[in-house]
Structures are given as structure tokens and as C-alpha cells.
Design an enzyme around this catalytic site. Structure first.
Site, PDB file in Angstrom:
ATOM      1  N   ASP A 183     -36.256 -48.190 -90.230  1.00 29.45           N
ATOM      2  CA  ASP A 183     -37.189 -49.101 -89.576  1.00 29.45           C
ATOM      3  C   ASP A 183     -38.554 -48.927 -90.238  1.00 29.45           C
ATOM      4  O   ASP A 183     -39.034 -47.807 -90.384  1.00 29.45           O
ATOM      5  CB  ASP A 183     -37.278 -48.751 -88.087  1.00 29.45           C
ATOM      6  N   ASP A 284     -40.463 -54.190 -88.839  1.00 29.71           N
ATOM      7  CA  ASP A 284     -40.955 -54.462 -87.488  1.00 29.71           C
ATOM      8  C   ASP A 284     -42.065 -55.514 -87.485  1.00 29.71           C
ATOM      9  O   ASP A 284     -43.025 -55.413 -88.256  1.00 29.71           O
ATOM     10  CB  ASP A 284     -41.512 -53.139 -86.926  1.00 29.71           C
ATOM     11  N   GLU A 342     -38.130 -58.514 -88.753  1.00 27.55           N
ATOM     12  CA  GLU A 342     -38.146 -58.884 -87.347  1.00 27.55           C
ATOM     13  C   GLU A 342     -39.309 -59.853 -87.190  1.00 27.55           C
ATOM     14  O   GLU A 342     -40.460 -59.471 -87.424  1.00 27.55           O
ATOM     15  CB  GLU A 342     -38.357 -57.662 -86.445  1.00 27.55           C
ATOM     16  N   HIS A 413     -32.700 -53.011 -79.064  1.00 29.15           N
ATOM     17  CA  HIS A 413     -33.349 -52.066 -78.144  1.00 29.15           C
ATOM     18  C   HIS A 413     -34.456 -52.726 -77.322  1.00 29.15           C
ATOM     19  O   HIS A 413     -35.095 -52.049 -76.522  1.00 29.15           O
ATOM     20  CB  HIS A 413     -33.925 -50.908 -78.965  1.00 29.15           C
ATOM     21  N   ASP A 414     -34.725 -54.005 -77.532  1.00 32.05           N
ATOM     22  CA  ASP A 414     -35.800 -54.698 -76.814  1.00 32.05           C
ATOM     23  C   ASP A 414     -35.278 -55.646 -75.739  1.00 32.05           C
ATOM     24  O   ASP A 414     -36.052 -56.456 -75.209  1.00 32.05           O
ATOM     25  CB  ASP A 414     -36.638 -55.538 -77.791  1.00 32.05           C
TER      26      ASP A 414
HETATM   27  O1  TEU Z   1     -40.795 -55.703 -81.204  1.00 30.68           O
HETATM   28  C1  TEU Z   1     -41.694 -56.760 -81.263  1.00 30.68           C
HETATM   29  C2  TEU Z   1     -41.574 -57.767 -80.234  1.00 30.68           C
HETATM   30  O2  TEU Z   1     -42.390 -58.641 -80.191  1.00 30.68           O
HETATM   31  C3  TEU Z   1     -40.429 -57.708 -79.277  1.00 30.68           C
HETATM   32  O3  TEU Z   1     -40.734 -56.867 -78.225  1.00 30.68           O
HETATM   33  C4  TEU Z   1     -40.150 -59.077 -78.802  1.00 30.68           C
HETATM   34  O4  TEU Z   1     -41.110 -59.442 -77.865  1.00 30.68           O
HETATM   35  C5  TEU Z   1     -38.796 -59.152 -78.170  1.00 30.68           C
HETATM   36  O5  TEU Z   1     -37.856 -58.654 -79.056  1.00 30.68           O
HETATM   37  C6  TEU Z   1     -38.422 -60.573 -77.848  1.00 30.68           C
HETATM   38  O6  TEU Z   1     -37.244 -60.562 -77.118  1.00 30.68           O
HETATM   39  C7  TEU Z   1     -40.932 -54.668 -82.123  1.00 30.68           C
HETATM   40  C8  TEU Z   1     -39.991 -53.549 -81.753  1.00 30.68           C
HETATM   41  O7  TEU Z   1     -38.661 -54.003 -81.846  1.00 30.68           O
HETATM   42  C9  TEU Z   1     -40.346 -53.048 -80.400  1.00 30.68           C
HETATM   43  O8  TEU Z   1     -39.465 -52.062 -79.949  1.00 30.68           O
HETATM   44  C10 TEU Z   1     -41.757 -52.488 -80.487  1.00 30.68           C
HETATM   45  O9  TEU Z   1     -42.181 -52.100 -79.220  1.00 30.68           O
HETATM   46  C11 TEU Z   1     -42.738 -53.504 -81.053  1.00 30.68           C
HETATM   47  O10 TEU Z   1     -42.237 -54.177 -82.196  1.00 30.68           O
HETATM   48  C12 TEU Z   1     -43.993 -52.817 -81.489  1.00 30.68           C
HETATM   49  O11 TEU Z   1     -43.746 -52.010 -82.593  1.00 30.68           O
END
Ligand code: TEU
Length: 611
Positions: A183, A284, A342, A413-414
Site C-alpha cells: 500500500d 491510496d 484508489e 477494509h473501508d
Molecule cells: O480511503 C479513502 C477513502 O476516501 C475511502 O474511505 C472512501 O471514502 C471509501 O472507500 C468509499 O467507500 C483510503 C483508505 O482506503 C482508507 O482506509 C484510509 O482511511 C484513507 O484512504 C486515508 O488514508
């Protein structure tokens, strides 16, 4: 006014024909839950922006239109033709598996997963059929956002293990013929990163210009941007009389990519890991790295619609393509490394521009539009509709182009578990998990399994806010209390919390019992069988895609090449439906048992095959 020449005199149709105009209009309609086809209706397509601006002047400010025209007109490039030749690549054939290290496998029983736990499960992954692993952050971090707040890019978090453990893990992955992607979190660093610490303490430090600092002269925030994790996007440092920007938690400070030294340091860091032998990176929020010059105020309408004020000024920023090309050229290409971005908020035309192979920016992206039913948001208790999922997939299968390659995933994981969004009572969890697996392994696009998908995991029955640890949820709960009863606020958190995907997997002896997570062996063996099917048949990877039925609750499609053909017949609902019958010459290869040949049971899926 510029290359694309969209002005307030242009019609919606003209805007929709530009790549960025297309995506912005599609995004607004998606958020509002209005079908995109209204833009194909001549009456609405013919409306001029100036007329729309008058009609909507209460909600759409002048500033909205300025930003809108700037975004639409600034992009001078157009995506390549949909029909360029398609090239083969290992990552198009691979099945990926995402590991969230904290909750994967806890080898020393201290309550959190670790690298030795992952090493212990490599044979399991190989046996499942996995070709490549994406590892969520394992770097040194104060863990404000579970490692997405990095303190030292070159160190392993002691809780996870040592650099020796990491080397052994990488070797173990390669020895089994698999690949490892890490990542890459470089939109921001932890506020405890040495760069930020020096920047804050020493005004003459070169690191001042590594972040977005603003002097506190007026005693007011530098702009109205809000953080993705609630509250203003600015930290106030009273002693230093400074503000600093954070789009995520108050401990995740945004790096200033305009500064060439930042880019140089990031590129050196990427090369350091590639030199170690890692095969690529998941990047990310990589589309957030370029911010609009001057960090102008965000529009309130956009802020409300999207949940974050200011997002229009950084989700497709002015130098995004340039920075992506630079990282690619100076780091990735030298090692033949793979990249997946992402990219929250990017639409399909923007995606074609960042992943078109001839443009040399990113190999693939994660688009998130299919994770909620149009008109709904994650923190909302509603039933997800697979019909919208089908339409979204169909768009990416047919409109993305041969020079681009989609990803197919349901979880990460989100997000809460997709099967629970569709069927919160859990009546059909097993059939649903298998249905989703079949679709994932038979569409055109690289499958990304999130740990636990293959176990048929569902959402966790959290008992109270005390069980919730994620920074996003904790902050959001506080924010909700302003105008919600605690019970109602908790219900909203329960619907959307990222913690659903973050409890220790059930194979850990110390997994919390109240979480009620169990491995469903039938789902695991279905995954194994389906992955192996994908590996054995090129038609499932590179073959054509043709949709045969997309009426309500139905998704029937064909994957084929010159040698073989598959028909996938899906029931997207919890009601029986009539099965697809135009199957002469086909034999049924899945399921191995069925109740009635002419009827698909709730969420039943069949795979037919013809040579
Ligand atoms: O996620 C970014 C992000 O915007 C997501 O939380 C998004 O809102 C969600 O996937 C939509 O369903 C990334 C990482 O994956 C997350 O774990 C981190 O917290 C974030 O960036 C900050 O680094």
C-alpha cells in the site's frame, strides 16, 4: 474560453459529450439517484447551462458554475477509441487477495494480526488459487487510522514484526509463484512523520513547503474544506500561529505535491521498496494529490451532495496526470512494477484517461460507484439493489475500452460486507456469497477478493459504540450526536462502519466471540472451484462480454472467444425467477445440484459451457 469551449451557452448534451462533463453530470445524477438516461432525452439534453443556472440559482452558485467550466474545459485530452487492440498482462490474469494485516492472522496472540501470521497462511492462499496479495499498510505508524497514517516509510510497525519477517514474507510469496503489492500512502503522512515534525517546529526548514501550511492571521480557517473524517480540514497550531491541511484524520497531514522535493522523496521511497523486490503498489487516494492552486473555497451544494466540502478542488486536480506520469516513469517503469490507484469519485471517462495503457499513468483503478445503490450513502440503513450493480458492471464491461482493464470487487477494509448490504437478515448469505463469487470470477476484469469474502463473512453485530474503534466512525458518531438521539446515531454508524471488515478473522482463536463470525466451508470451496475455472479458461479473462438479459432481477451474460463460450445466468433477487433457456449445445457446469431446471431459486446462479 478554452480548448473544449464549453460555456454557459452550451447545452447539457454538449457538456455530456466531453469526458469530464460526462463524469460530473453522471456523478451528480448518481448521488441524487436519478437515472443517467435523462441526459439522453432530447428535451433535457437540449437545456442550456445558463437556463439551468437560472432554474437552480438557489442551490447552484456562480462559483459552482465557474468551477464546473474550469474542470470541464481544462481536460484537453480525450480517451482513446474503445476498440484499440487489447494486450495481455499478468495482472489481467491474476486473482488478487487483499490482506488487512491487523485482523488477518495473529500468530502471537496479542490481539492483532502480524506478519508471521500471514507467513503461516501462505499455503492457504496458494491453495485457494490466489496469484497476488495486496497488503494494507504495515509501516511504522501511531495508528490513528490503522496505519494509513505513516510515521516512517522505511520501517515495519513493531506490532506487525520486523524487516526480517517482511523479507521472509516476500520470499515466501515469491517462492509460491505469487506476487506482492504494497500500500502506497503518499497523499499524506502522519503528523508524527519526521518531515512534519521538522516543518512545524522550524520555520526555516525545507519541510515547511512539504505540507500545506497557512499563517493564522485572521484567526479563521484558510478555507471551508471539510475533512473526510468529519470537522474542518485544517489543524490549528496555536503556538506556531499556523494552520495545516488534512483531508483525512487530524493526524494525516496532506503532502504538497507541487513541491518537486516531495515528489523526489516519494519516488526514492517507492524505488527503495521496488528494489527489495515488491511487485507493485495499491496507491491510496492517489487522485487527491494535486490540489487546485490557492485552495479556493468549496461549493456548498457539492459539499452537501458528496459529503465533503472542497472535494471538487482536489479529486481531479490540475496536475494529476503529470504527477502520475512522473511516478510511473521515474519509479514503476524502471522495475516493470504494477500500479493500481484508489480513486474515489473518478467517473469512467476520467478513469479511461488515467488508465488508458498508451498514457502511462496507472494500470488499473478501483472505482467505487457500485458499492452503494444510486441515491444512497454508506452510512445509511437501506437494502442494496443488485439491479444497479448489474447496470454499473455492464457499463464498465462495455464502455471502458480495450486499452483499459476493470477491477471487480465488493469489499475492502473501508466497507461493510456486501452480502449484508443486500440481505441484512442473513437469510441468503451463502447463496449470495456464491452468486457474487461467480460474477466476480466470470466478468472481464481483475478480481480482488477481500479477506473473509471467501469464508462467506457477514457484518458484525456490534453491541455499542464501545465496540467501534475506527476513527471515521468515532468522529462521525460525535458529529451525529448534534442532531440525533444516541440510539439513532449508533444505528447509522452500524450501517456504514468500516469496522465490519476489520475484526479478527474467525480462524484466530482469540477472535471475539460476540462478533459471531464463522467460516462457511461451502463458500470457500466455491471460491476455489471458481478461481480454478477462471485460471483454466482464457475466455473468462480475455474473452468477449455480451449481455443476454438485463431485465429486472436478471443478469445473464456470455463470455466467449473462438474456442469456447460460457453463459452465466443470475437471479439477482430473493424471489424465484424463470431460468434462461436459449442454451442449445451448452452443458451445465455449476451448480452441481438444483431444485428445478426451469427455475432459479433466490440468488441462484448457473454457469453453462459450450466448446
Ligand atoms: O480511503 C479513502 C477513502 O476516501 C475511502 O474511505 C472512501 O471514502 C471509501 O472507500 C468509499 O467507500 C483510503 C483508505 O482506503 C482508507 O482506509 C484510509 O482511511 C484513507 O484512504 C486515508 O488514508
Amino acid at each position: 474560453m478554452s480548448q473544449r469551449g464549453i460555456t454557459m451557452n452550451s447545452t447539457l448534451k454538449e457538456v455530456y459529450e466531453t469526458p469530464i462533463g460526462h463524469d460530473i453530470l453522471a456523478r451528480i445524477l448518481l448521488q441524487l439517484g436519478i437515472p443517467e438516461k435523462v441526459l439522453r432525452n432530447p428535451a433535457s439534453a437540449g437545456i442550456k447551462l445558463s437556463v439551468l443556472a437560472k432554474l437552480a440559482k438557489k442551490v447552484l452558485s456562480e462559483q459552482f458554475w465557474q468551477t464546473f467550466l474550469r474542470l470541464v474545459n481544462r481536460e484537453q485530452d480525450a480517451p482513446a477509441s474503445l476498440y484499440t487492440p487489447m494486450h495481455e498482462a499478468w495482472w489481467k490474469e491474476a486473482v488478487f487477495y487483499q490482506i488487512y494485516p491487523r485482523s488477518f492472522c495473529d500468530s502471537d496472540q496479542d490481539g492483532t494480526g502480524d506478519l508471521r501470521g500471514i507467513i503461516a497462511k501462505l499455503d492457504y492462499l496458494k491453495d485457494l488459487g490466489v496469484d497476488a496479495v495486496w497488503l494494507s499498510p504495515i509501516y511504522d505508524s501511531p495508528l490513528d487510522d490503522n496505519g494509513y497514517d505513516i510515521r516512517d516509510y522505511h520501517k515495519i510497525l513493531p506490532q506487525f514484526g520486523t524487516m526480517e519477517d517482511f523479507d521472509e514474507l516476500l520470499e515466501g510469496i515469491h517462492a509460491r509463484g505469487m506476487k506482492l503489492i504494497m500500500d502506497l500512502v503518499v497523499n499524506h503522512t502522519s503528523d508524527e512523520h519526521e518531515w512534519f515534525q521538522q516543518a512545524l517546529k522550524d520555520p526555516s526548514s525545507k519541510y515547511r513547503n512539504y505540507y500545506f501550511f497557512e499563517n493564522d492571521e485572521e484567526g479563521e480557517y484558510p478555507n471551508n474544506w471539510t475533512s473526510n473524517f468529519s470537522g474542518p480540514a485544517w489543524n490549528h497550531y496555536e503556538d506556531e500561529k499556523l494552520y495545516a491541511l488534512h483531508l483525512f484524520s487530524t493526524k494525516q497531514m496532506d503532502l504538497n505535491w507541487e513541491n518537486p522535493d516531495v515528489r523526489e522523496d516519494v519516488i526514492a521511497m517507492i524505488r527503495w521498496w521496488l528494489e527489495k523486490g515488491v511487485d507493485g503498489f495499491r496507491m491510496d487516494v492517489i487522485n487527491y494529490i494535486s490540489k487546485e492552486e490557492g485552495l479556493p473555497d468549496g461549493d456548498p451544494f457539492v459539499g452537501n451532495l458528496m459529503g465533503y466540502t472542497g472535494i471538487e478542488h482536489y479529486y481531479y486536480g490540475p496536475h494529476l496526470h503529470e504527477y502520475l506520469k512522473e511516478i510511473r516513469e521515474k519509479a514503476f517503469d524502471a522495475y516493470g512494477a504494477f500500479s493500481i490507484g484508489e480513486t474515489p469519485g473518478l467517473g469512467i471517462q476520467m478513469a479511461r484517461l488515467v488508465t488508458g495503457e498508451e498514457r502511462k499513468e496507472l494500470d488499473m483503478i478501483f472505482s467505487f460507484d457500485h458499492l452503494e445503490t444510486p441515491g444512497h450513502v454508506r452510512f445509511e440503513d437501506y437494502r442494496y439493489d443488485l439491479n444497479a450493480f448489474r447496470d454499473n458492471m455492464d457499463t464498465w464491461m462495455t464502455q471502458y475500452g480495450n486499452n483499459c482493464w476493470p477491477t471487480v470487487f465488493y469489499n475492502n477494509h473501508d466497507n461493510p460486507r456486501m452480502v449484508s448490504k443486500i440481505d441484512p437478515e442473513g437469510k441468503y448469505s451463502e447463496s449470495l456469497a456464491i452468486l457474487l463469487a461467480v460474477i466476480q470470477m466470470t466478468l472481464r476484469g481483475t478480481p480482488f477478493i477481500y479477506q473473509g469474502d471467501e469464508m462467506g463473512l457477514v457484518n458484525v453485530p456490534f453491541r455499542s459504540m464501545e465496540d467501534i474503534t475506527d476513527v471515521e466512525s468515532v468522529n462521525k458518531y460525535e458529529e451525529l450526536l448534534a442532531d440525533h438521539e444516541p440510539a439513532e446515531a449508533f444505528r447509522i454508524i452500524l450501517a456504514g462502519t468500516r469496522d465490519h471488515a476489520r475484526v479478527l478473522l474467525p480462524w484466530n482463536d482469540n477472535a471475539p466471540e460476540w462478533a459471531g463470525q464463522n467460516v462457511n466451508e461451502a463458500v470457500t470451496s466455491a471460491y476455489k472451484e471458481l478461481i480454478s475455472l477462471r485460471h483454466q479458461h482464457r475466455a473468462l479473462v480475455y474473452g468477449h462480454y455480451e449481455v443476454l438479459d438485463r431485465s429486472r432481477n436478471r443478469y445473464v451474460y456470455r463470455r466467449y472467444d473462438d474456442h469456447e463460450s460460457f453463459i452465466i445466468d443470475c437471479n439477482l433477487s430473493d424471489q424465484p425467477v424463470r431460468a434462461y433457456t436459449d442454451l442449445s449445445g451448452y452443458t451445465l457446469i455449476r451448480p452441481h445440484r438444483y431444485t428445478e431446471l426451469n427455475v432459479l431459486q433466490p440468488y441462484e446462479v448457473r454457469i453453462w459451457y459450450k466448446k
